[in-house]
Enzyme design. Sequence first.
Site, PDB file in Angstrom:
ATOM      1  CD  GLU A   1      -5.511   2.035  -9.153  1.00 30.94           C
ATOM      2  OE1 GLU A   1      -5.468   3.153  -8.632  1.00 30.94           O
ATOM      3  OE2 GLU A   1      -4.682   1.148  -8.876  1.00 30.94           O
TER       4      GLU A   1
ATOM      5  CG  ASP B   1      -8.184   0.306  -4.737  1.00 28.78           C
ATOM      6  OD1 ASP B   1      -7.555  -0.660  -4.247  1.00 28.78           O
ATOM      7  OD2 ASP B   1      -7.687   1.115  -5.536  1.00 28.78           O
TER       8      ASP B   1
HETATM    9 ZN   LIG Z   1      -5.596  -0.292  -5.588  1.00 31.57          ZN
END
Ligand SMILES: [Zn+2]
Length: 461
Positions: free
Chosen positions: A327, A355
């Site tokens: 990511e 997240d």
């Molecule tokens: Zn992250």
Amino acid sequence: MRASTGIRCATVLVVSAITLSSSIRTPAQSATWLDTYRDAASRLIGESMATTFAWDRLALLGDTFGHRLSGSDSLEKAIAWAAVEMRKDGLENVRTEPVKVPHWVRGRESLDIVEPHRSALAMLGLGNSVGTPPDGIEADVMVVRSLADFDAAGDRVKGKIVLFNVPFTTYGDTVTYRTSGPSRAAARGAVAMLVRAVGPPGLRTPHTGVLTYTEGEPRIPAASIATEDADRLQRMQNRGTKVRLRLKMEAKMLPDADSANVVAEIRGSERPDEVVVVGGHFDSWDVGTGSTDDGGGCVVTWEALRLMKQLNLRPRRTVRVVLFTNEENGLAGGRAYLARYRSQLANHVLMLESDSGVFRPTGFGFTGSMTARAMMQQIATLLKPIGADHIGPSGGGADIGPAVEAGSIPSMSLEVDGNYFLIHHTEADTVDKIDPADMAKAAAAVAIVAYVVADMPERLR
Ligand SMILES: [Zn+2]
């Protein structure tokens, strides 16, 4: 809500009235379809809160493998470990799905004041930055406080090391100086770029993070410095002191490396092709141990499946956990998920990402239809005992983003009350900042939402 729902709910009502203890309801309170899930919800909370399993797993991950930057051995070892552990947990269809990821390495790096006196500054090179020549780059610094300030500096930027000393407001607003600052500075002839740490003031902790070079502009090295050092350089400039810096960075991009998304499931008992996806990103920056960003998000979403398995809760639809790779400096894992499952997006009922850290959970952000939102608000009432019953105006996540967008899939994000932006992308991103009870609550919250949405008679729409 569709017309058939009322009929289904009536059936459920009879069952729930028999199975639930009548002592907790007066006859005036009519039972709803949700009542069939009260027992499972309280068992999931009880199972999660009874131990520190999630926190222990996160601590083990960070202590054993360290950081998990894309292309690193530590990430690949952690991926292999996660797959083994998921099988030990009894999860189904455990697999690693190959993904090619960028392979950026930091190397050694330093930033020093060389005039008016020698002094080292706390710095971290930005992800995907080019390096400097071996002897470094030496130049005068020019501090600017905003884009307007930078524009006003005009040609005086040429040959300088530009410092964007912009105080943190929100991540979305401030991060643009980190991502686009290097190419903006390069376009005006700057030789390197520095950015004030994108986060609230910490304890002299610079924040790394990815930059994005603009096609066609020269690529100059770029680094983050601690807020304390940014303010020091600002004060010196304000006094009219000429400050000369030397930046040394060995950073470089290597050929793409092999990595993988880790996937595991609890297969649905009636509609296994319909899927509720939960997950986070397993890669991290190469500082700290990536416990808050985003090891914790991976462990609590994984934990949701483990808790269901422990309690023998098999929903009608499949629940799938995905630990996405890359990511931070590429989003290759999220894109690879879309490429692999594109033909199955219509069967994705909900995608949920954690997240934002695993601090005290307050609820979930949700993006979807008004009908689905009303449903989520009802489901969220099951999270009242752990204080996580708020449904915010929008939800989603970077990793689930490509699939959510392509398939118009309802999306959620775990919302928490904590100092995420103080910690993430820094050397201080370690497990000790996380409270085991908060993490257990976060895991229970994800488990309840995933279980109910996967099991409820009517599909979320
Ligand atoms: Zn992250």
